[in-house]
Design a protein around this motif. Sequence first.
Motif: not given
Length: 566
Positions: A24-34
């Motif tokens: 969940g944190v990694i998915a959120s982080s990927v979305g944040f960077l995009l």
Amino acid sequence: MDSLKKQTKYVVVSGGVISGIGKGVIASSVGFLLKQCGLKVTAVKIDPYLNIDAGTFSPYEHGEVFVLDDGGEVDLDLGNYERFLGITLQKHNNITTGKVYQNVINKERRGDYLGSTVQVVPHLTNEIQEWIERVAQISVDESKKQPEVCIVELGGTVGDIESAPFVEAMRQFQFRVGDHNFCLVHVSLVPQTGTLDGEQKTKPTQASVRDLRGLGLYPDMIICRSTLPLQPGIKEKISMFCHVEPKKILAVHDCSSVYEVPLLLVKQDLPELLYKKFHLNNGVVPTSDESSQSLSIWSAFCRRLKTLRDSVRIAIVGKYTGMRDAYMSVIKALEHASVECSRKLEIIWIEAEYLEKENQKKYPAQYHTSWEKLCSSEGVLVPGGFGDRGILGMVSAIEWARSNKIPFLGICLGLQVAVIEHARNVLGWEDANSTEFDPATSHPVVEYMPEVSRTHKGGTMRLGLRTTHFQRDCLTKKLYGQKETIQERHRHRYEVNPQMVDHFESAGLHFVGRDDSGSRMEILELDDHPFFVAVQYHPEYLTRPLKPHPVFRGFISACNWYLRFL
């Protein structure tokens, strides 16, 4: 190239080896960077359980139930998505096996399948794919524009029988949307044997990727979760056995806070890798935490979080302190507000039932330790919950905070218990109670809401975004910037008995916020107290790292003996 850019891009995040690995944190982080690249991003969480939603879960089993604007009771990972991405999701952003089967069965009953034998493939898998595509077109921010990227977190662990239909759906989906619109990011554990200098093992990751490939999905990237940074040669070894280039194997080790994960990923060129995969123009891709203004601000927030020295001690008096994920959003809200107020958050966890007088002999050590913790705190917070366990302990904690003028914040159940405490200890109604805990009480100061079902549990509470109207000038109104009305998310079955409100008002407990009808109490404040505020709604759901919720910011400021932003 232009036609490719207009198509929605999908980043699917899967997990291997163990659950709870941090997808969940990694998915959120990927979305944040995009999003930092200027793209509109949405997110979907797939939960492979048969429940329709998370509303009936025990906090000890599943942690917090996160509530959305539309009343959706969903997995706590959607809270991470909203906090990291600054977006507003809806209940359809959370897919469960129960929801999918329900849709398929409803279609079969209507005759939509024209007499076909309804099967997992193609009917169930098609329903999953259509759901994702449909949700990926819905705007999640004020721009009302269609998202350009959809992050899909595949819950569970690859190889679980519960996840099999979703894995198959994703196998088909990669061909449905095309290779340049689909990126699979696989998160896997790299354990370390023995001591801190022990060898990191790649075999679990190899086995996980082998299972994934056997199911027809080939990872474009592998994110390795580990306790410490990856040792030399680990990436190369994983690359050789998993058929993924070394530069597409990224490492995320344990950090002091989850907010550092995007910074770890940007240093390993994740945005650039995704842009190349999706054939997008890479002119705005951040390459470090200083290469964009937003990332620079985020990086400064992380540094501040780590370097704060002066602490603020907050006692959380709750019912589920053994499972701290049950209070995930409360923790985040306190954390965000503490950073804003230049304080290092120190949470003192207190199990409410250990404060009860009747447990002094039953649990003497826990009783005295819990009271020592409470008395050493600078602020007391009583969060939401259900059932009568620990209620008397909460009453005692609130009485202590009221009598000693210690800042107090009550949320949902916390408001109801504050009303019970005031009725008993100020008005002198010794048996005052909620009908949830004592249906026969002669002073039912909290009662069951008339419109709520007594026979069904799932999705029957007062849920979602509701309006609160301020009744007078007060501290809470100042915290909200002197707004006349506010909107906050709710989740409750019981409310303050409106017939008894006048008694409390005459005794100095004021209900300064009410609903549209004026008969439902939303916010209470106490006269002659530095900060005694309780709310029926859940303000923690709307906090953001760089924009703390005003109620929590006021609470933390009061714990430091100032309200600097008023």
